[in-house]
Design a protein around this motif. Sequence first.
Motif, PDB file in Angstrom:
ATOM      1  N   SER A  10       1.147  10.575  -3.632  1.00  0.00           N
ATOM      2  CA  SER A  10      -0.011   9.683  -3.778  1.00  0.00           C
ATOM      3  C   SER A  10      -1.086  10.249  -4.701  1.00  0.00           C
ATOM      4  CB  SER A  10      -0.641   9.413  -2.406  1.00  0.00           C
ATOM      5  OG  SER A  10       0.278   8.789  -1.558  1.00  0.00           O
ATOM      6  N   SER A  51       0.857  -1.189   0.000  1.00  0.00           N
ATOM      7  CA  SER A  51       0.000   0.000   0.000  1.00  0.00           C
ATOM      8  C   SER A  51       0.889   1.234   0.000  1.00  0.00           C
ATOM      9  CB  SER A  51      -0.907   0.031   1.241  1.00  0.00           C
ATOM     10  OG  SER A  51      -0.138   0.266   2.411  1.00  0.00           O
ATOM     11  N   GLY A  52       0.289   2.381  -0.262  1.00  0.00           N
ATOM     12  CA  GLY A  52       1.028   3.635  -0.153  1.00  0.00           C
ATOM     13  C   GLY A  52       1.444   3.889   1.290  1.00  0.00           C
ATOM     14  N   ASP A  56       5.226  12.956  -0.723  1.00  0.00           N
ATOM     15  CA  ASP A  56       4.005  12.155  -0.768  1.00  0.00           C
ATOM     16  C   ASP A  56       3.309  12.499  -2.079  1.00  0.00           C
ATOM     17  OD1 ASP A  56       1.570  10.892  -0.635  1.00  0.00           O
ATOM     18  OD2 ASP A  56       1.316  11.221   1.528  1.00  0.00           O
ATOM     19  N   SER A 104       0.362  10.528   5.705  1.00  0.00           N
ATOM     20  CA  SER A 104       1.571  11.343   5.477  1.00  0.00           C
ATOM     21  C   SER A 104       2.287  11.655   6.784  1.00  0.00           C
ATOM     22  CB  SER A 104       1.232  12.679   4.805  1.00  0.00           C
ATOM     23  OG  SER A 104       0.379  12.545   3.726  1.00  0.00           O
TER      24      SER A 104
END
Length: 377
Positions: free
Chosen positions: A152, A53-54, A150, A83
């Motif tokens: 994402s 996963s992120g 980040d 984050s």
Amino acid sequence: MIPYGRQTLDEDDVSAVVGVLRGDWLTQGPAVEEFERALADAVGAPHAVAFSSGTAALHAACAASGLGPGDELVTSAITFAASANCGAYVGAVPRFADIDPATWNAPVESLAGAMGERTKVVVPVHFTGLPVPMAGARAAFGDGTTIIEDASHALGALDGGEPVGSCANSDMAVFSFHPVKSIAAGEGGMVTTRDPRVRDALLAFRNHGFAPRRSDEVGEPWLRSQETLGFNYRLSDIHSALGRSQLRKLDAFITRRNEVADRYRELLSGVEEVELPARAPEGSRHAQHLFVVRCRAGREARHELYDRLRERGIATQVHYAPVYHHPWYREQYGHEPGLCPEAEAYYDQCLSLPCYASLTESDQVLVAESVRELAAA
Ligand SMILES: *Cc1c(COP(=O)(O)O)cnc(C)c1O
């Protein structure tokens, strides 16, 4: 219901997954490496390491930075909790930088201003897919600071012509393949980096802390030695095949998302009640993960709009509450309201309208007309 975000899948994605199911590998096999290579090439980074996963990818990136107890991590107040949670996972204390009211991103200057003596990691967030200009980041954060982007929301974005994730001005960049993101793998994440030692640390962390390569030095050729403490954060071949197939369509997806955003700007122009989001600067490219508007009238008007849109089958969402607003953050770190005034003002007004590659024109017109009508009511 029209969702705020969703995946866009075709038959070729289905075939890619079925191909894995008919093959020899289910979990980490050749499809993982293929996906890693393709993503690294797509963003212009030499190395990419896939994760389940992120969030796992962010955890690994913090561990690879050597972040730990007594250290601090700085990120934007307006982001998904992951984050900042990644710093807490390794025992560090998260700190928050306020957003720029013009872009809703925490820019480099704001992140630098929130740093303290113990800040070891800074996590710029390309919120909604709008790239944070990273050119001055190294100088602003200083030597000895690890920069983890980040990204994402920002797979497919360009920062002044530089693909987000190339790590031209950072140490690592993290992507997520959750279904609402630029490309979908079901679950999944990736870290890109230019540093081969960081890559090796990430590979070990993903696989229990086992050394990435076997060594015969100990005379035990069957042994993969565990040299650090890691997790099982592997991505499966099933997920990787889907991600690889989706990546082929990345450019088309981002083009389509930008068309959706441009159309909202047209359809909502002149609606005084809502503030439209910033465009990407000249020469940069927005990934348009989200299309957020702000209800100028504030909290109650936003809530009303959210409810009325739901009644019409339109599911909007609020991205995000300031991270320190969450009870766990208040209890753990004693963060008080008022810490980031621009982030709090933003949170009272923001609403994410449906934005994804397969959003139909008629659905989008319905959303925009409804916002126009309801926001004025
Ligand atoms: C989606 C997301 C992540 C990671 O999410 P996963 O669901 O774990 O892949 C991290 N940060 C931000 C800002 C995100 O939107």
